[in-house]
Design a protein around this motif. Structure first.
Motif, short mmCIF file in Angstrom:
data_model
loop_
_atom_site.label_atom_id
_atom_site.label_comp_id
_atom_site.label_asym_id
_atom_site.label_seq_id
_atom_site.Cartn_x
_atom_site.Cartn_y
_atom_site.Cartn_z
N MET A 44 59.22 40.15 -21.18
CA MET A 44 59.28 39.16 -19.90
C MET A 44 57.95 38.66 -19.73
O MET A 44 57.88 37.51 -19.56
CB MET A 44 59.92 39.81 -18.78
CG MET A 44 60.15 38.74 -17.53
SD MET A 44 61.40 37.46 -18.38
CE MET A 44 60.80 36.00 -17.52
N ARG A 45 57.02 39.60 -19.96
CA ARG A 45 55.71 39.24 -19.74
C ARG A 45 55.14 38.00 -20.82
O ARG A 45 54.28 37.19 -20.41
CB ARG A 45 54.69 40.46 -19.64
CG ARG A 45 54.59 41.14 -18.42
CD ARG A 45 53.78 42.16 -18.26
NE ARG A 45 53.40 43.07 -19.44
CZ ARG A 45 53.82 44.20 -19.33
NH1 ARG A 45 54.75 44.77 -18.54
NH2 ARG A 45 53.67 45.12 -20.64
N ARG A 55 61.61 36.41 -13.03
CA ARG A 55 62.05 37.67 -12.67
C ARG A 55 60.84 38.02 -11.93
O ARG A 55 60.25 39.32 -12.13
CB ARG A 55 62.36 38.48 -13.90
CG ARG A 55 63.53 38.08 -14.38
CD ARG A 55 64.15 39.02 -15.50
NE ARG A 55 63.59 40.30 -15.67
CZ ARG A 55 63.48 41.08 -16.72
NH1 ARG A 55 63.89 40.79 -17.73
NH2 ARG A 55 63.20 42.51 -16.67
N ASN A 61 63.08 43.37 -21.84
CA ASN A 61 62.47 44.26 -21.17
C ASN A 61 61.18 43.97 -20.56
O ASN A 61 60.65 42.59 -21.01
CB ASN A 61 62.19 45.52 -22.20
CG ASN A 61 61.26 45.15 -23.45
OD1 ASN A 61 60.26 44.49 -23.04
ND2 ASN A 61 61.46 45.47 -24.45
N PRO A 62 60.26 44.37 -19.75
CA PRO A 62 59.26 44.15 -18.99
C PRO A 62 58.27 43.37 -20.03
O PRO A 62 57.69 42.34 -19.64
CB PRO A 62 58.70 45.16 -18.65
CG PRO A 62 59.83 46.24 -18.17
CD PRO A 62 60.92 46.00 -19.16
N SER A 116 49.99 42.16 -17.07
CA SER A 116 50.67 43.30 -16.96
C SER A 116 50.52 43.82 -15.33
O SER A 116 49.23 43.49 -14.88
CB SER A 116 50.33 44.41 -18.26
OG SER A 116 48.76 44.80 -17.87
N GLU A 117 51.19 44.86 -15.17
CA GLU A 117 51.02 45.27 -13.86
C GLU A 117 49.77 46.06 -13.65
O GLU A 117 48.94 45.88 -12.82
CB GLU A 117 52.08 46.35 -13.52
CG GLU A 117 53.49 45.60 -12.99
CD GLU A 117 53.20 44.89 -11.96
OE1 GLU A 117 53.02 45.41 -10.79
OE2 GLU A 117 53.46 43.62 -11.94
N ARG A 164 50.97 37.27 -12.07
CA ARG A 164 52.10 38.16 -12.80
C ARG A 164 53.02 36.97 -13.50
O ARG A 164 53.26 37.10 -14.61
CB ARG A 164 53.17 38.66 -11.83
CG ARG A 164 52.46 40.01 -11.29
CD ARG A 164 53.44 40.62 -10.37
NE ARG A 164 53.14 42.04 -9.79
CZ ARG A 164 53.16 42.57 -8.63
NH1 ARG A 164 53.90 41.69 -7.78
NH2 ARG A 164 52.78 43.28 -8.22
#
Lengths: 305, 338
Positions: free
Chosen positions: B86-87, B57, B82-83, A213-214, A208
């Motif tokens: 952030m990625r 985060r 937003n996610p 991504s998840e 991560r």
């Protein structure tokens, strides 16, 4: 890899030899096969002559050697009940058994893996509770009862599929669904727990932290590590389906598999047929375990026995 | 001096369980300039790692969460992203390497797979380009025979080599900030020195800022420009590395320095450990968190929490007693003799 393969093969052969000894000892030394072969009114002289002629007076090692040579040639003698060579009788049941077991395990896997993953992604959420309850229901339900209920719902009430028989995919649906319930429950439980375990590990945080991504973290990293226990359990459930634990469901749906054949052989005291059945099932288990071992080696580079 | 690369303002992070709330980071503020190397020093549980995971985060949720503060990085508050945004920062602008290189690499993926992934993701390289770049990165961190080792798995590398791989992985997308969370703690002393030298060389080549988290004041002395000392979820002192070692202003820092063995100390000098243990962060003391263990504390220290104040240019300390090291030492001698 080839050394690994050779060693696994060696272990497999050792297991086959062990199984042969067990089959030989159980069927030749428990009870008296000669008495079973002869009609009840046979005289003592006829009995002794038959013992001598069939080789039962020879030393036990000689008998075992003869049994082994015959077994290697695929000769388990003639079935008393069907009056035909025993092995082909078993082998002709194999397609039905493979079809049913394979379909069941595929149904179970296709449903269990997503179910377990969903549960693991949101532990203690409503979805998790629903998934866990489904799993528990699947693995604790009695299969013959489930089979009867399905017969009641579909062929009897709705006129869909068949109550019993073998031949088309419509015959296959109900027994396959019935048998999928238990592996579905067990596999989804292990998917949930092993994915949860993996998601907690440092390499997942590190992945991560690299911006993955998840989805990529789960599918590309965690799932492959979680796969070993899943493969182990799936293999176990598959052997269970192939090894005749399905006999009750086969009986409910009149499915002509090796499990039902073994029960018929026992009921009719048909020793050659039972021997052939047990031996074939044992071989299947050995082959599946060998395949699972090879799969371990492919999944995890650290596994080199 | 323009805007710093990273500026953390009033960051608070808590961990909530069904029974209690633990404050892991209590409203800390600090900044890191471009090209600067900052050491964050503190004992286990002082909040140093959590404060860095907060910057990424990546505080383990749902138990842990950031409740207050802002994290400014290149003009953006990372907590507002937003996610997906952030990625795009993680691994690209800010990279992180971890304490244990064995568990931080995925055991079932080859080193090549690890390296290719972020290169394709962040820099949009093709697989072939990424592989070429991966070999260069491995050569750069000193992995011998790099081209032939791409297909090897983490368990086929030694601990030091694995940490080199982690560093190559961290630097793969030319980050502006590298966060190193105790990267040498799990390694032998000689390997520690090699890894520190490697990072010193690479930060020059890459022109990046480095945050080096450690519990060992001795390690960071030759590596960092500035030190942030954390204790019980607070920043208790921050100063340039020379000021901090020469003139520590916080009794905790002084205590840490007295606990380091020194080659130039007089023979048979005893190391001075800090008595007591850190406070329970689920029930923190009302006053200064260090007061219960501090040899100099007063009634004020126990009742009122001090703020982080500038005690000399660029030197901040969170202590009611604005004393110099010399004053502390004389005070201690007076006490011992009394």
């Amino acid at each position: 890899m080839s050394a690994y393969l050779a060693r696994r093969l060696f272990y497999s052969i050792a297991v086959v030899v062990g199984v042969s000894v067990a089959v030989f000892l159980i069927t030749h030394q428990l009870g008296d096969p000669v008495r079973m072969l002869l009609p009840l009114e046979a005289s003592e002289e006829q009995y002794q002559a038959a013992r001598q002629q069939l080789g039962f007076n020879d030393p036990i090692l000689v008998q075992f050697a003869r049994f082994s040579v015959d077994a290697v040639r695929g000769d388990f003698g003639d079935s008393l009940w069907m009056d035909a060579p025993a092995l082909p009788l078993v082998l002709e049941r194999l397609p039905a058994t493979f079809l049913l077991a394979g379909t069941s395990i595929i149904i179970a896997l296709v449903l269990a893996v997503p179910l377990g993953i969903i549960a693991a992604l949101k532990p203690r959420s409503l979805l998790d509770h629903v998934a866990s309850l489904t799993a528990l229901l699947g693995l604790s339900i009695a299969d013959f009862w489930l089979g009867l209920m399905l017969i009641f719902i579909f062929p009897v009430s709705l006129g869909l599929f068949y109550t019993s028989g073998y031949g088309t995919w419509e015959h296959l649906v109900l027994p396959a669904v019935t048998l999928a319930a238990r592996p579905l429950g067990r596999i989804s439980q292990i998917v949930r727990s092993s994915v949860l375990d993996e998601l907690d590990k440092n390499y997942v945080t590190a992945a991560r932290a690299r911006g993955l991504s998840e989805q990529a973290t789960l599918l590309g990293h965690a799932l492959r590590n979680a796969a070993i226990p899943i493969v182990t359990l799936t293999g176990f459930e598959l052997t269970r389906l192939l090894a005749g634990f399905t006999v009750v469901v086969e009986a409910v749906f009149g499915w002509p598999g090796v499990g039902l054949l073994a029960v018929d052989a026992i009921e009719r005291q048909d020793l050659p047929l039972l021997q052939a059945d047990v031996f074939v099932v044992a071989m299947i288990v050995v082959v599946i375990n060998l395949l699972i071992d090879l799969l371990y080696g492919a999944l995890d580079p650290r596994i080199r026995y | 001096m323009g805007e710093p690369l990273l500026r953390v303002e009033g960051l608070r992070t808590i961990f909530q369980t069904s029974k209690q709330v633990v404050t892991a980071v209590s409203g800390i503020s600090y900044s890191v300039d471009a090209g600067e190397t900052v050491g964050i020093v503190g004992e286990s549980g002082s909040g140093k790692s959590v404060s860095m995971l907060a910057v990424m985060r990546l505080v383990p949720s749902p138990a842990g969460r950031i409740t207050e503060g802002r994290i400014w990085f290149q003009g953006r508050n990372l907590l507002d992203l937003n996610p997906a945004e952030m990625r795009a920062v993680r691994g690209k602008d800010i990279a992180m390497i971890f304490q244990d290189p064995m568990t931080s690499l995925n055991p079932v993926l080859s080193i090549g797979k690890h390296l290719v992934e972020p290169l394709k993701l962040h820099l949009g390289l093709t697989t072939t380009q990424a592989k070429t770049r991966a070999v260069e990165l491995l050569q750069m961190v000193g992995i011998p025979d790099a081209a032939n080792r791409l297909n090897d798995y983490p368990h086929q590398f030694s601990g030091g080599m694995r940490q080199r791989v982690m560093i190559a992985l961290g630097l793969s997308c030319n980050p502006k900030l590298l966060i190193a969370d105790e990267p040498t703690t799990a390694l032998d002393v000689t390997i520690q020195a090699q890894i520190i030298d490697l990072v010193k060389r690479l930060r020059r080549e890459f022109g990046m800022s480095v945050i080096w988290i450690t519990h060992d004041l001795g390690i960071v002395a030759g590596l960092v420009d500035r030190v942030i000392v954390m204790y019980a979820s607070h920043v208790v002192e921050t100063a340039s590395v020379d000021d901090l070692y020469e003139d520590p202003r916080h009794p905790y820092t002084l205590g840490l320095l007295s606990a380091i063995p020194r080659l130039d100390a007089a023979e048979r000098t005893r190391l001075t450990p800090i008595p007591g243990k850190p406070p329970d962060l689920s029930n923190p003391p009302k006053g200064c968190p260090f007061a219960p263990r501090c040899g100099f504390s007063t009634a004020d220290c126990l009742s009122e929490k001090p703020t982080l104040r500038e005690v000399a240019p660029g030197h901040f300390s969170m202590c009611h007693l604005e004393l110099s090291k010399q004053a502390f030492i004389s005070l201690r001698e007076v006490r011992v003799n009394a």
